[in-house]
Design an enzyme around this catalytic site. Structure first.
Site, PDB file in Angstrom:
ATOM      1  N   TYR A  57       0.973  -1.191   0.104  1.00 27.47           N
ATOM      2  CA  TYR A  57       0.097  -0.012  -0.163  1.00 27.47           C
ATOM      3  C   TYR A  57       0.856   1.495  -0.063  1.00 27.47           C
ATOM      4  O   TYR A  57       0.501   2.050  -0.778  1.00 27.47           O
ATOM      5  CB  TYR A  57      -0.996   0.150   1.136  1.00 27.47           C
ATOM      6  CG  TYR A  57      -2.043   1.104   0.646  1.00 27.47           C
ATOM      7  CD1 TYR A  57      -2.919   0.855  -0.235  1.00 27.47           C
ATOM      8  CD2 TYR A  57      -1.883   2.376   1.419  1.00 27.47           C
ATOM      9  CE1 TYR A  57      -3.800   1.963  -0.349  1.00 27.47           C
ATOM     10  CE2 TYR A  57      -2.935   3.326   1.091  1.00 27.47           C
ATOM     11  CZ  TYR A  57      -3.814   3.278   0.002  1.00 27.47           C
ATOM     12  OH  TYR A  57      -4.684   4.068  -0.405  1.00 27.47           O
ATOM     13  N   SER A 139      -5.286  13.241   6.588  1.00 25.21           N
ATOM     14  CA  SER A 139      -6.244  12.926   5.595  1.00 25.21           C
ATOM     15  C   SER A 139      -7.563  12.417   6.026  1.00 25.21           C
ATOM     16  O   SER A 139      -7.770  12.044   7.088  1.00 25.21           O
ATOM     17  CB  SER A 139      -5.572  11.787   4.963  1.00 25.21           C
ATOM     18  OG  SER A 139      -6.396  10.955   4.218  1.00 25.21           O
ATOM     19  N   GLN A 162      -7.111  17.602   5.317  1.00 27.32           N
ATOM     20  CA  GLN A 162      -7.208  17.317   3.775  1.00 27.32           C
ATOM     21  C   GLN A 162      -8.567  16.520   3.395  1.00 27.32           C
ATOM     22  O   GLN A 162      -8.804  15.704   4.054  1.00 27.32           O
ATOM     23  CB  GLN A 162      -6.136  16.159   3.368  1.00 27.32           C
ATOM     24  CG  GLN A 162      -6.152  15.859   2.033  1.00 27.32           C
ATOM     25  CD  GLN A 162      -6.946  14.590   1.995  1.00 27.32           C
ATOM     26  OE1 GLN A 162      -6.700  13.365   2.658  1.00 27.32           O
ATOM     27  NE2 GLN A 162      -7.693  14.419   0.729  1.00 27.32           N
ATOM     28  N   TYR A 164     -11.176  14.621   1.261  1.00 20.97           N
ATOM     29  CA  TYR A 164     -11.638  13.880   0.131  1.00 20.97           C
ATOM     30  C   TYR A 164     -13.227  14.263   0.170  1.00 20.97           C
ATOM     31  O   TYR A 164     -13.716  13.604   1.204  1.00 20.97           O
ATOM     32  CB  TYR A 164     -11.623  12.379   0.173  1.00 20.97           C
ATOM     33  CG  TYR A 164      -9.981  11.958  -0.021  1.00 20.97           C
ATOM     34  CD1 TYR A 164      -9.478  12.438  -1.367  1.00 20.97           C
ATOM     35  CD2 TYR A 164      -9.348  11.143   0.761  1.00 20.97           C
ATOM     36  CE1 TYR A 164      -8.168  12.035  -1.808  1.00 20.97           C
ATOM     37  CE2 TYR A 164      -7.961  10.710   0.520  1.00 20.97           C
ATOM     38  CZ  TYR A 164      -7.289  11.165  -0.921  1.00 20.97           C
ATOM     39  OH  TYR A 164      -5.936  10.773  -1.157  1.00 20.97           O
ATOM     40  N   THR A 190      -8.196  17.474  -2.077  1.00 20.01           N
ATOM     41  CA  THR A 190      -7.456  17.031  -2.826  1.00 20.01           C
ATOM     42  C   THR A 190      -8.203  16.646  -4.337  1.00 20.01           C
ATOM     43  O   THR A 190      -9.552  16.014  -3.940  1.00 20.01           O
ATOM     44  CB  THR A 190      -6.732  15.593  -2.520  1.00 20.01           C
ATOM     45  OG1 THR A 190      -5.936  15.886  -1.396  1.00 20.01           O
ATOM     46  CG2 THR A 190      -6.209  14.834  -3.320  1.00 20.01           C
ATOM     47  N   LYS A 281      -4.936  20.665  -3.705  1.00 16.54           N
ATOM     48  CA  LYS A 281      -3.833  19.708  -3.841  1.00 16.54           C
ATOM     49  C   LYS A 281      -4.204  18.726  -5.100  1.00 16.54           C
ATOM     50  O   LYS A 281      -5.178  18.178  -5.170  1.00 16.54           O
ATOM     51  CB  LYS A 281      -3.810  18.740  -2.675  1.00 16.54           C
ATOM     52  CG  LYS A 281      -2.649  18.035  -2.604  1.00 16.54           C
ATOM     53  CD  LYS A 281      -2.462  17.202  -1.417  1.00 16.54           C
ATOM     54  CE  LYS A 281      -1.277  16.260  -1.379  1.00 16.54           C
ATOM     55  NZ  LYS A 281      -1.892  14.931  -1.603  1.00 16.54           N
ATOM     56  N   HIS A 305       0.407  13.224  -6.282  1.00 19.06           N
ATOM     57  CA  HIS A 305       0.020  12.082  -5.572  1.00 19.06           C
ATOM     58  C   HIS A 305       1.215  11.117  -5.309  1.00 19.06           C
ATOM     59  O   HIS A 305       0.791  10.021  -5.166  1.00 19.06           O
ATOM     60  CB  HIS A 305      -1.231  11.652  -5.881  1.00 19.06           C
ATOM     61  CG  HIS A 305      -2.001  11.146  -4.754  1.00 19.06           C
ATOM     62  ND1 HIS A 305      -3.024  11.683  -4.447  1.00 19.06           N
ATOM     63  CD2 HIS A 305      -2.127   9.991  -3.830  1.00 19.06           C
ATOM     64  CE1 HIS A 305      -3.837  11.008  -3.255  1.00 19.06           C
ATOM     65  NE2 HIS A 305      -3.059  10.062  -3.084  1.00 19.06           N
ATOM     66  N   GLY A 359       5.923  12.743   2.042  1.00 12.49           N
ATOM     67  CA  GLY A 359       5.086  11.699   2.574  1.00 12.49           C
ATOM     68  C   GLY A 359       5.760  10.407   2.744  1.00 12.49           C
ATOM     69  O   GLY A 359       5.854  10.038   3.992  1.00 12.49           O
ATOM     70  N   ARG A 360       6.181   9.747   1.765  1.00 13.84           N
ATOM     71  CA  ARG A 360       6.668   8.774   1.878  1.00 13.84           C
ATOM     72  C   ARG A 360       8.006   8.570   2.730  1.00 13.84           C
ATOM     73  O   ARG A 360       8.145   7.700   3.798  1.00 13.84           O
ATOM     74  CB  ARG A 360       7.216   7.869   0.689  1.00 13.84           C
ATOM     75  CG  ARG A 360       5.939   7.343  -0.161  1.00 13.84           C
ATOM     76  CD  ARG A 360       6.472   6.514  -1.331  1.00 13.84           C
ATOM     77  NE  ARG A 360       5.178   5.855  -1.927  1.00 13.84           N
ATOM     78  CZ  ARG A 360       5.024   5.880  -3.075  1.00 13.84           C
ATOM     79  NH1 ARG A 360       6.086   6.351  -4.021  1.00 13.84           N
ATOM     80  NH2 ARG A 360       4.048   5.183  -3.784  1.00 13.84           N
TER      81      ARG A 360
HETATM   82  C1  FNR Z   1      -0.513   9.428  -0.420  1.00 15.75           C
HETATM   83  N1  FNR Z   1      -1.171  10.781  -0.558  1.00 15.75           N
HETATM   84  C2  FNR Z   1      -2.316  11.265  -0.075  1.00 15.75           C
HETATM   85  N2  FNR Z   1      -2.839  12.321  -0.550  1.00 15.75           N
HETATM   86  C3  FNR Z   1      -3.906  12.757  -0.158  1.00 15.75           C
HETATM   87  O1  FNR Z   1      -4.266  13.990  -0.191  1.00 15.75           O
HETATM   88  N3  FNR Z   1      -4.833  12.040   0.901  1.00 15.75           N
HETATM   89  C4  FNR Z   1      -4.329  10.775   1.184  1.00 15.75           C
HETATM   90  O2  FNR Z   1      -5.012  10.156   1.968  1.00 15.75           O
HETATM   91  C5  FNR Z   1      -3.074  10.396   0.647  1.00 15.75           C
HETATM   92  N4  FNR Z   1      -2.545   8.970   0.786  1.00 15.75           N
HETATM   93  C6  FNR Z   1      -1.482   8.614   0.653  1.00 15.75           C
HETATM   94  C7  FNR Z   1      -1.030   7.184   1.032  1.00 15.75           C
HETATM   95  C8  FNR Z   1       0.170   6.885   0.514  1.00 15.75           C
HETATM   96  C9  FNR Z   1       0.846   5.609   1.054  1.00 15.75           C
HETATM   97  C10 FNR Z   1       1.280   7.763  -0.212  1.00 15.75           C
HETATM   98  C11 FNR Z   1       2.471   7.232  -0.597  1.00 15.75           C
HETATM   99  C12 FNR Z   1       0.611   9.095  -0.702  1.00 15.75           C
HETATM  100  C13 FNR Z   1      -0.354  11.495  -1.363  1.00 15.75           C
HETATM  101  C14 FNR Z   1       0.444  12.418  -0.600  1.00 15.75           C
HETATM  102  O3  FNR Z   1      -0.269  13.366   0.271  1.00 15.75           O
HETATM  103  C15 FNR Z   1       1.748  13.450  -1.224  1.00 15.75           C
HETATM  104  O4  FNR Z   1       0.949  13.872  -2.361  1.00 15.75           O
HETATM  105  C16 FNR Z   1       2.813  12.370  -1.721  1.00 15.75           C
HETATM  106  O5  FNR Z   1       2.983  11.478  -0.698  1.00 15.75           O
HETATM  107  C17 FNR Z   1       4.132  13.049  -1.609  1.00 15.75           C
HETATM  108  O6  FNR Z   1       5.006  12.361  -2.384  1.00 15.75           O
HETATM  109  P1  FNR Z   1       6.137  11.626  -1.662  1.00 15.75           P
HETATM  110  O7  FNR Z   1       6.597  12.615  -0.497  1.00 15.75           O
HETATM  111  O8  FNR Z   1       5.510  10.626  -0.839  1.00 15.75           O
HETATM  112  O9  FNR Z   1       7.167  11.305  -2.630  1.00 15.75           O
END
Ligand code: FNR
Length: 419
Positions: A57, A139, A162, A164, A190, A281, A305, A359-360
């Site tokens: 995930y 989120s 954030q 949805y 988002t 976003k 994302h 994020g990650r």
């Molecule tokens: C996300 N992202 C995300 N964005 C959002 O608006 N709501 C969410 O619930 C989630 N959930 C989510 C889960 C996972 C596992 C990942 C990897 C990403 C996107 C997140 O907010 C963001 O845009 C990115 O993760 C940024 O990139 P990096 O830093 O992960 O490379």
């Protein structure tokens, strides 16, 4: 190498860079840091700690990961051009965002369902953000109630919610009211995830925690959603699977919204909060950024994302400059997708972002060691950013301008002569 006695005392932010020294001194006394923060090694260690589902995930991207790789390649194509002998001993990493002063231009990106990475879930992450003074974004797909996360983030915490957005206006309003009541004072809508992208590993393994009855407590604690469950004859106690499925299908409904709906929710948020910031976003095209400004948004997050939605899309970093050129003077432009280091933060700022979301990186830290892991990752990132400023000759965030980076293309041919 980093004499504590040399540090000026009146710096308004912590001396983030001293985390390097602290780690080295501790090691000399027999205590190594919790883990290696090299992004590749960090990711490998998280993978070893997580269940297969947790790993899939967090790591899954859209399709063949072309967008994810493009995100990373774009950072590699941009290179920092350092200045020397500037005198950076009294530098500051502080900046201001949406009217709040924050100690560094780094924010926690919204990431859903943290309980699959660690039992403390969003609470651990919110606590670290609160301690560091960095914006924390919860989120709608979070796995802890808004109220508990707000409390964990603390009195002084800078917190954003954030959204949805469901196609159920009463539920949307309930979520906004709860977020506002719990001290989340920036709303981030988002707009790139009405529907999840096609992620092979998740499909192949049926990896969707909500359909297995997990991760929906933000929804289950909502009075309007509780009513919706009752109306549908679903008891979350006895049938958590059906209840969690209904929740996630309500917020990831697969039915897009449009600008008219954005105007509506923006207006609702402004009325509820007496004018607090509203941000979109998921912007990549400058024309959408123009629209966002036109309808009255206070900011945009240039994001794809993390490459999880569309395969074969442009790198988010490559989209950034166009958006900044179009609306940078009129709205707050934030950036995410692919940030893995302090120098990546520097590059995004040089290309015009006001701050970045990560994020990650923190997901890996959370997966490896919960709250301690998130803090280690974020302190390391802050230290690396701080010392990159020092080494590149920047005293203020405003010094990190476009002339501090070159693209590989700019360095080719005629452009090369300019260096
Ligand atoms: C996300 N992202 C995300 N964005 C959002 O608006 N709501 C969410 O619930 C989630 N959930 C989510 C889960 C996972 C596992 C990942 C990897 C990403 C996107 C997140 O907010 C963001 O845009 C990115 O993760 C940024 O990139 P990096 O830093 O992960 O490379």
């Amino acid at each position: 190498m980093s004499d504590e006695e040399n540090q000026w005392k009146d710096r308004s932010t912590p001396h983030w860079h001293l985390y390097q020294r602290q780690n080295l001194i501790n090691a000399a006394n027999g205590q190594l840091p919790p883990f290696n923060t090299d992004p590749t090694k960090l990711e490998r260690e998280a993978r070893a700690k997580l269940s297969q589902n947790g790993w899939f995930y967090a790591s899954s991207n859209a399709g063949q990961s072309h967008t994810h790789h493009a995100n990373r390649a774009a950072f590699a194509r941009h290179r920092i051009l350092p200045r020397t002998l500037v005198g950076t001993n009294r530098r500051e990493t502080r900046t201001e965002i949406f009217g709040r002063s924050i100690p560094a231009p780094i924010c926690f990106a919204p990431i859903g369902i943290n309980e699959i990475y660690h039992a403390q879930a969003e609470l651990a992450v919110a606590r670290v953000a609160g301690r560091l003074g960095l914006p924390y974004c919860l989120s709608t797909a979070g796995s802890r109630p808004v109220e508990s996360v707000g409390e964990a983030n603390g009195e002084e915490g800078v917190r954003w919610f954030q959204l949805y957005m469901p196609h159920d206006d009463e539920l949307t309003m309930s979520l906004l009211k709860r977020a506002w009541g719990a001290g989340f004072d920036v709303l981030i809508l988002t707009t790139d995830t009405w529907q999840l992208g096609w992620r092979h590993d998740d499909i192949a393994t049926g990896n969707y925690a909500f359909y297995h009855g997990r991760g929906a407590s933000l929804g289950f604690t909502d009075p309007v959603f509780q009513r919706r469950l009752k109306e549908a004859g679903i008891d979350p106690e006895t049938d958590p699977k059906a209840a969690a499925q209904k929740w996630i299908d309500t917020i990831w409904h697969g039915r897009s919204h449009n600008w008219e709906k954005v105007k509506w929710v923006l207006q609702q948020w402004k009325t509820l909060t007496n004018g607090k910031p509203f941000v979109i976003k998921g912007i990549q095209d400058a024309r959408d950024a123009e629209m966002a400004v036109e309808v009255g948004c206070d900011g945009v997050v240039v994001s794809n994302h993390a490459g999880r939605q569309i395969d074969g899309a442009v790198a988010s970093l490559d989209a950034l400059e166009g958006v900044v050129a179009a609306v940078g003077g009129r709205t707050t432009v934030l950036f995410d997708s692919g940030v893995r280091s302090g120098s990546d933060v520097f590059k995004a700022l040089a290309l015009g972002a006001k701050a970045v979301l990560v994020g990650r990186l923190w997901v890996w830290g959370l997966s490896i060691q919960g709250e301690v892991g998130v803090e280690h990752v974020m302190r390391s990132l802050l230290a690396e950013f701080d010392l990159t400023m020092e080494l590149a000759g920047c005293n203020r965030i405003e010094d990190i301008r476009r002339d501090r980076v070159r693209t590989v293309e700019e360095m080719d041919g005629k452009q090369k002569a300019k260096l």
